[in-house]
Design an enzyme around this catalytic site. Structure first.
Site, mmCIF file in Angstrom:
data_model
loop_
_atom_site.group_PDB
_atom_site.id
_atom_site.type_symbol
_atom_site.label_atom_id
_atom_site.label_comp_id
_atom_site.label_asym_id
_atom_site.label_seq_id
_atom_site.Cartn_x
_atom_site.Cartn_y
_atom_site.Cartn_z
ATOM 1 N N GLU A 350 51.689 19.053 21.274
ATOM 2 C CA GLU A 350 50.821 19.629 21.584
ATOM 3 C C GLU A 350 50.677 21.359 21.754
ATOM 4 O O GLU A 350 50.028 21.882 21.217
ATOM 5 C CB GLU A 350 50.080 19.171 22.786
ATOM 6 C CG GLU A 350 48.611 19.714 23.328
ATOM 7 C CD GLU A 350 48.010 19.265 24.556
ATOM 8 O OE1 GLU A 350 46.936 19.602 24.745
ATOM 9 O OE2 GLU A 350 48.756 18.516 25.448
ATOM 10 N N HIS A 365 50.352 22.103 17.659
ATOM 11 C CA HIS A 365 48.893 21.854 17.869
ATOM 12 C C HIS A 365 48.385 23.093 18.111
ATOM 13 O O HIS A 365 47.581 23.465 17.552
ATOM 14 C CB HIS A 365 48.706 20.629 18.673
ATOM 15 C CG HIS A 365 47.208 20.655 19.039
ATOM 16 N ND1 HIS A 365 46.763 21.452 20.080
ATOM 17 C CD2 HIS A 365 46.244 19.969 18.287
ATOM 18 C CE1 HIS A 365 45.328 20.827 20.495
ATOM 19 N NE2 HIS A 365 45.300 20.416 19.081
ATOM 20 N N HIS A 369 45.999 25.521 15.799
ATOM 21 C CA HIS A 369 44.509 26.003 15.871
ATOM 22 C C HIS A 369 44.031 27.578 15.832
ATOM 23 O O HIS A 369 43.122 27.794 15.230
ATOM 24 C CB HIS A 369 43.996 25.714 17.354
ATOM 25 C CG HIS A 369 43.533 24.325 17.542
ATOM 26 N ND1 HIS A 369 42.086 23.895 17.312
ATOM 27 C CD2 HIS A 369 44.016 22.952 17.478
ATOM 28 C CE1 HIS A 369 41.988 22.725 17.537
ATOM 29 N NE2 HIS A 369 43.207 22.054 17.552
#
Length: 676
Positions: A350, A365, A369
């Site tokens: 994450e 992650h 983004h």
């Protein structure tokens, strides 16, 4: 036109959950009214005299005994405020911006340390008038999710509190015109793109405001920055990150299948981002969300993310999967070749504050983004605002979101495929036979018009008041249906059981039949619920509205305000328990769209032993909303088996799986009614 209709029940008695029964403070209706008023026109000054007076005259440092930390957090925030270090009002806010996140979390820290409701509201009113609006909204929403004082509070729908993040800029402009000319209006909101873009066929899913809300509320329930000093551990957070996002990706793939599109391809750091995206959405303050043309090569984002670091982090994660262990910060090894490995892997991918080695494994992650969100202006040459990928509210609008998560999902699958298939002994539930599964009612979907308010999107002059302005958008829904299950318990005593329901594709977009092994990773989790099996025959009927993966529509902000104000004026209470959990797929999206000619799918139902599971009574009474992908607040995850069991591991021999008497499958058809 169909609009959301909410039936609210009033009573003179409010029953708190048993572990909060000693609450002593304002009534629930009063507390809900306080929150409604704090969030009403959050970009404007407070509209309510009592709260405005508090905002103007309250001194957060006057009584430090009202804070459980002796006022350390509030003193910290006031120092930042007095030193003019906080983000100014009327400026965009992104949780992925490190400094902006820090500021929002200082305010969150203040709320979490307030001992009383009054202290919470006083600080909320005070800082609402002095802090950036986005930081304030994030802090108050996160605090209400995680503090005992916020238990039971219904969070007003974000698409009506901060509509700029959900509505197209075209309808926002029309709403402004209507306000200026004092002409009420309802404006049709179209999805982005055109028919020249194949991705337009599934825009209804990625741009669904309910799905967008689920994505942001999941990350409020399980924030990557969470620290256990706030009172409890987020049980199996890494695995929940995997499972919730796996299910989003799977649902997107089945929507693509419904529209004769291939499953989404994963992205690669060394290949172009094939699909561009034009958001047609604007910040309230700061201009349009930047667009991205087709076939953009990944470029370093100056000062934030380097592409080579993403490749290195991913390589280290894949090495850990191959080796079977993660290297912790102290050099020790954490085994991931067991049922807990997925939890550790989710934490490092994450990456959350639970990552055992953040420096080494990075934040694949989160930084992905940022990387995707900035490809329109990676060098900062044009000083563009963050892209849609840098907000959980807007990320699923971009097809690249699903390409990213397909990429991440394949990393998780790589790990799951290193684990041995389940044995017959692990799959069986001794003495339990699933005799029959019958779907009562057609599996039919349709599009309906949904209206939501844009009042919080526009400015107004108090002298002239405001006019009703709203957006109308097409959204997917389905007809109600029931799942009827017949189970025989051949044991002499009662058995606690969990029923698992999956909907799986039978072919790919080209009509090529999928084996169970190939289909299993693309199955939608429809429901998971606990039940007690008595000796002999058991008949179970489960309504689609009861699915533990979904939540009902939150009442509109207007209806929430009206119901609560009426209860406060009458001195009664209002019951909104059905809506006290925002995390969950909208129930109307329980089924994929399907096809007009029908989309054939397989319904797989399993019954497994739940003796080791916690919270039997709560789950059997369906008191824990949307627990399948959102857990239970402050509690251990109720299912002791891996999420996705038994389809999470490879199936080398389907005969073993289907020879177990506690599993059964049946062919079903999902049909779409009408054109879109």
């Amino acid at each position: 036109m169909k609009c959301l209709v909410v039936i609210v029940l009033f009573s003179s008695v409010w029953a708190w959950p048993s572990d909060f029964s000693e609450y002593d403070g304002p009534s629930f209706a009063q507390r809900q009214q306080d929150i409604n008023r704090l969030l009403y026109k959050v970009d404007d000054i407070l509209q309510f005299a009592e709260l405005k007076e508090v905002a103007d005259n309250f001194d957060p440092e006057a009584d430090l005994s009202s804070y459980s930390d002796g006022g350390e957090a509030v003193k910290h925030l006031l120092t930042e405020l007095r030193d003019h270090r906080l983000l100014k009002k009327h400026h965009w806010f992104s949780l992925f911006n490190k400094r902006q996140r820090e500021e929002a979390l200082i305010l969150f820290d203040v709320f979490m340390h307030c001992k009383t409701w009054q202290a919470t509201i006083n600080n909320a009113a005070f800082f609402r008038e002095r802090m950036n609006e986005g930081e304030f909204v994030y802090a108050i929403y996160a605090a209400l999710v995680h503090t005992d004082l916020g238990r039971g509070i219904v969070l007003p729908p974000l698409y009506e509190v901060t509509p700029h993040l959900f509505a197209n800029s075209e309808v926002i402009h029309k709403a402004y015109t209507a306000q200026m000319t004092r002409t009420p209006g309802k404006f049709q909101m179209e999805f982005t793109g055109s028919k020249k873009n194949p991705e337009q066929r599934v825009a209804y899913f990625g741009e669904d405001i309910g799905l967008n809300t689920h994505h942001v509320t999941w990350h409020l329930d399980f924030p990557f920055w969470w620290d256990d000093i706030y009172g409890y551990h987020l049980d199996r957070k890494g695995e929940l990150f995997f499972w919730a996002h796996h299910q989003l990706t799977v649902r997107f793939d089945i929507e693509r299948l419904s529209n004769h599109l291939n499953f989404v391809d994963e992205l690669y750091w060394d290949k172009p981002i094939r699909e561009g995206f034009a958001p047609h959405t604007a910040y309230r303050y700061g201009g349009e969300f930047p667009a991205r043309p087709d076939n953009v090569e990944f470029t370093d984002v100056t000062g934030l993310v380097r592409v080579r670091d993403m490749i290195i982090y991913e390589s280290r994660i894949r090495d850990a999967i191959a080796l079977g262990y993660i290297t912790a910060a102290d050099g020790s090894h954490i085994n991931i070749r067991d049922e807990h490995g997925i939890d550790h892997l989710g934490n490092i991918i994450e990456s959350s504050a639970y990552s055992p080695n953040l420096e080494y494994y990075g934040a694949l992650h989160n930084e992905a983004h940022i990387l995707l969100g900035r490809q329109g202006d990676p060098k900062g040459k044009f000083k563009l605002q963050p892209g849609v990928m840098e907000h959980f509210e807007t990320a699923t609008r971009d097809p690249a979101f699903f390409r990213l998560h397909k990429h991440i999902d394949n990393i998780f699958k790589e790990h799951k495929d290193t684990l041995p298939p389940y044995t017959k002994e692990q799959l069986e539930f001794t003495g339990v036979v699933l005799d029959e599964i019958v779907v009562n009612g057609p599996l039919e979907t349709y599009f309906e018009d949904f209206e939501f308010s844009l009042i919080n999107a526009v400015d107004h002059n108090p002298e002239f008041g405001e006019v009703d302005v709203s957006a109308v958008v097409k959204r997917l829904n389905h007809k109600p249906f029931n799942l009827n299950i017949e189970i025989t318990n051949e044991n002499v005593d009662n058995k606690h059981a969990v029923v698992r329901v999956y909907l799986c594709p039978t072919t790919d977009a080209n009509g090529v039949e999928l084996s169970l092994e190939k289909a299993r990773w693309n199955c939608i989790e429809l429901d998971k619920f606990w039940t007690k099996l008595i000796p002999g025959s058991n008949s179970i009927s489960r309504a689609s509205s009861e699915a533990s993966t979904t939540v009902p529509d939150t009442p509109s902000f207007k209806s929430l305000i009206a119901a609560v104000d009426e209860a406060v004026d009458a001195g009664t209470e209002v019951h909104l328990e059905e809506f006290d959990r925002g995390c969950g797929i909208p129930n109307r999206l329980l089924l994929p769209k399907g096809r007009e000619e029908g989309l054939g799918m397989i319904l797989i139902v399993g019954v497994t032993d739940a003796e080791e599971d916690a919270l039997h009574e709560v789950l059997e009474d369906a008191e824990a909303h949307s627990h399948a992908q959102c857990g239970v607040h402050g509690e251990k995850y109720p299912d002791h088996l891996p999420m996705g069991f038994p389809l999470d591991r490879r199936i080398d021999d389907p005969r073993i799986f289907m020879s177990c008497t506690n599993y059964k499958k049946t062919h079903v058809t999902v049909t779409h009614i009408g054109n879109f």
